[in-house]
Motif scaffolding. Sequence first.
Motif, short mmCIF file in Angstrom:
data_model
loop_
_atom_site.label_atom_id
_atom_site.label_comp_id
_atom_site.label_asym_id
_atom_site.label_seq_id
_atom_site.Cartn_x
_atom_site.Cartn_y
_atom_site.Cartn_z
N LEU A 1 51.22 10.31 73.11
CA LEU A 1 52.65 10.72 72.37
C LEU A 1 52.96 11.62 73.42
CD1 LEU A 1 51.92 11.18 68.68
CD2 LEU A 1 53.33 9.53 69.93
N GLU A 2 54.09 11.85 73.72
CA GLU A 2 54.69 12.95 74.59
C GLU A 2 54.80 14.30 73.97
OE1 GLU A 2 58.30 12.02 77.24
OE2 GLU A 2 58.45 10.70 75.54
N TYR A 3 54.97 14.21 72.51
CA TYR A 3 55.05 15.43 71.83
C TYR A 3 54.30 15.05 70.12
CZ TYR A 3 59.08 12.53 70.03
OH TYR A 3 59.77 11.61 69.43
N ILE A 4 54.34 16.13 69.58
CA ILE A 4 54.06 16.07 68.04
C ILE A 4 55.35 16.67 67.33
CG2 ILE A 4 51.51 15.95 68.32
CD1 ILE A 4 51.53 18.79 67.22
N CYS A 5 55.43 16.01 66.30
CA CYS A 5 56.58 16.52 65.44
C CYS A 5 56.49 16.37 64.09
CB CYS A 5 58.01 15.80 66.09
SG CYS A 5 57.72 14.01 65.60
N SER A 6 57.36 17.00 63.31
CA SER A 6 57.68 17.03 61.93
C SER A 6 58.70 17.12 61.37
CB SER A 6 56.65 18.17 61.32
OG SER A 6 56.73 18.19 59.82
N SER B 1 56.25 20.04 69.17
CA SER B 1 55.56 20.75 70.24
C SER B 1 55.01 19.75 71.43
CB SER B 1 54.14 21.25 69.25
OG SER B 1 53.30 21.72 70.17
N THR B 2 55.18 20.39 72.55
CA THR B 2 54.89 19.41 73.69
C THR B 2 54.20 20.26 74.84
OG1 THR B 2 55.81 17.91 75.32
CG2 THR B 2 57.27 19.71 74.85
N SER B 3 53.33 19.46 75.63
CA SER B 3 52.81 20.43 76.73
C SER B 3 53.53 19.94 77.81
CB SER B 3 51.27 20.17 76.62
OG SER B 3 51.16 18.65 76.66
N ALA C 1 56.35 25.05 73.28
CA ALA C 1 55.42 24.55 74.41
C ALA C 1 54.08 24.90 74.27
CB ALA C 1 56.07 25.27 75.62
N ASP C 2 53.31 23.69 74.09
CA ASP C 2 51.85 23.90 74.10
C ASP C 2 51.46 24.24 75.24
OD1 ASP C 2 49.30 23.86 73.19
OD2 ASP C 2 49.29 21.54 72.83
N GLU C 3 50.59 25.21 75.63
CA GLU C 3 49.99 25.56 76.79
C GLU C 3 48.46 25.10 77.24
OE1 GLU C 3 50.82 29.39 78.45
OE2 GLU C 3 52.68 29.52 77.21
#
Length: 145
Positions: free
Chosen positions: A5-10, A112-114, A142-144
């Motif tokens: 996944l490019e990102y996690i979401c809710s 949230s994405t890195s 931004a997840d680092e």
Amino acid sequence: MNEELEYICSATLIILGNNLIPKKISELLEIVPNQTWEKGQQKSHITRDGKTNFHNSFYEWGGWKSFIPDEKANLELDEQLEYWCDLLKGRENIMIKLEKQKYQLRINCYISTSATASILISPDLQQRLASLRLELAFCIFADED
């Protein structure tokens, strides 16, 4: 859906209002919320061990929240939005009535994405959300890692 996944979401359905009575919202929508509060109620949170901690502040407005179900949590954002549209289908007039009562109707989109992430919301989905009078609020982190 991609394996990586490019990102996690809710996507959380939220209704806010000065004189909001959560029980009435639940009855109108025929949805059981995950969290509710009334204007003037003392703010609190539940700790991991199940205890309720009260804060020294009070809610300035009433609120009603319904979280995306666990079985939908791994869907991409547009699919989670489709879920809410499907669930609320046929309740457009109720949503319009709530909007006329000055309630804020929204889906809070946590992302949230890195890395760079692309999120596409089709015109058809935008129309479905608009017919339900739902605004989208995006909280992007931004997840680092």
